[in-house]
Design an enzyme around this catalytic site. Structure first.
Site, PDB file in Angstrom:
ATOM      1  N   ASP A  24       0.791  -1.246   0.000  1.00  0.00           N
ATOM      2  CA  ASP A  24       0.000   0.000   0.000  1.00  0.00           C
ATOM      3  C   ASP A  24       0.823   1.296   0.000  1.00  0.00           C
ATOM      4  OD1 ASP A  24      -1.930  -1.930   0.253  1.00  0.00           O
ATOM      5  OD2 ASP A  24      -2.708  -1.259   2.182  1.00  0.00           O
ATOM      6  N   LYS A 129      -6.687  -4.829  -2.992  1.00  0.00           N
ATOM      7  CA  LYS A 129      -7.298  -5.483  -1.829  1.00  0.00           C
ATOM      8  C   LYS A 129      -8.323  -4.554  -1.180  1.00  0.00           C
ATOM      9  CE  LYS A 129      -3.478  -4.307   1.380  1.00  0.00           C
ATOM     10  NZ  LYS A 129      -4.200  -3.548   2.396  1.00  0.00           N
ATOM     11  N   LYS A 132      -7.599  -4.660   5.067  1.00  0.00           N
ATOM     12  CA  LYS A 132      -6.286  -4.304   5.594  1.00  0.00           C
ATOM     13  C   LYS A 132      -5.269  -5.400   5.280  1.00  0.00           C
ATOM     14  CE  LYS A 132      -8.086  -0.551   7.241  1.00  0.00           C
ATOM     15  NZ  LYS A 132      -8.048   0.629   6.357  1.00  0.00           N
ATOM     16  N   VAL A 157       3.236   0.401   4.217  1.00  0.00           N
ATOM     17  CA  VAL A 157       2.535   1.159   5.255  1.00  0.00           C
ATOM     18  C   VAL A 157       1.128   0.605   5.451  1.00  0.00           C
ATOM     19  CG1 VAL A 157       3.869   3.222   4.796  1.00  0.00           C
ATOM     20  CG2 VAL A 157       1.696   2.916   3.601  1.00  0.00           C
ATOM     21  N   CYS A 162      -1.960  -2.321   7.982  1.00  0.00           N
ATOM     22  CA  CYS A 162      -1.935  -3.272   6.864  1.00  0.00           C
ATOM     23  C   CYS A 162      -0.719  -4.189   6.862  1.00  0.00           C
ATOM     24  CB  CYS A 162      -2.074  -2.525   5.541  1.00  0.00           C
ATOM     25  SG  CYS A 162      -3.727  -1.816   5.367  1.00  0.00           S
TER      26      CYS A 162
END
Ligand code: TIU
Length: 223
Positions: A24, A129, A132, A157, A162
């Site tokens: 992410d 996704k 998380k 991050v 996550c």
């Protein structure tokens, strides 16, 4: 096989079956005007992770090892966004609302995409996704199994959200996970510390914690 110095004990790296999983590193979390800032966070806290991730990606790319990126986000019609997630934070600006980088955490919007510094190369899978954890409602496990991957170096991050969720999901599915502390970031310094300690405590209950310098050193020794 090469050994990486790590907590709570050395990590035996099998590079041909170890994927670098970058979680992410999206504009919505690392730049102003996105989801991170809408939640009241100081996004500059995360930006120190960019350079070590860039260097680790370069090392993995140079050797042809597996690399996978993830992005958290939702379909434009928000049909995969549960109400329980949408209303979290009671924030004035929520997932799906318009912002300076487009609709927040919505696929296809500028803010949802990966920051230019770490942009995936053609051929590097990007997992979209809705949750998380990177394994929830995605084909990540199938994709890793198809490539014979048994180990993950997890970066990105945020450390306690996550990254931590993904490491827990991965270990339950049989993957050994190493987290380089300089390549993961939190908006909260105390959660950065504790998020890493939770992984390495109790004999490494979910995985190992190390530093990218130690990974680069192990790769150099292996040549
Ligand atoms: N808010 C926060 O710390 N993180 C997230 O919402 N998503 C990720 O960690 N990627």
């Amino acid at each position: 096989m090469t050994v990486i110095a790590a907590d709570p004990y050395p990590f035996e790296l099998h590079p041909e079956r170890c994927a670098l999983l970058v979680i992410d590193m999206q504009r919505d979390f690392l730049e102003s005007g996105g989801f991170g800032e809408a939640l009241g966070n100081d996004v500059s806290q995360l930006r120190r992770t960019i350079e070590p991730n860039r260097a680790l990606l370069a090392a993995w790319r140079a050797r042809g090892f597996h690399i996978i990126h993830t992005r958290e986000g939702h379909r434009p019609d928000l049909s995969d966004l549960p109400e329980a997630k949408r209303v979290r934070g009671r924030s004035a600006t929520r997932i799906g609302d318009p912002g300076p980088m487009g609709r927040i955490l919505v696929r296809g919007e500028p803010g949802h995409d990966i920051i230019p510094e770490l942009y995936p190369l053609p051929g590097e899978p990007v997992i979209d996704k809705p949750g998380k954890g990177a394994f929830f409602a995605t084909d990540l496990h199938a994709l890793l199994q198809g490539r014979g991957v048994t180990q993950l170096i997890v970066t990105g991050v945020t450390t306690e959200v996550c990254v931590n969720t993904t490491v827990r999901e991965a270990n339950d599915r049989g993957y050994d996970c190493l987290v380089p502390e300089d390549c993961v970031g939190s908006y909260f310094p105390e959660f950065q510390t504790m998020g890493l300690r939770m992984i390495a405590a109790q004999g490494g209950i979910f995985g190992w914690v190390s530093h990218s310098n130690r990974i680069h050193a192990a790769l150099a020794e292996a040549r």
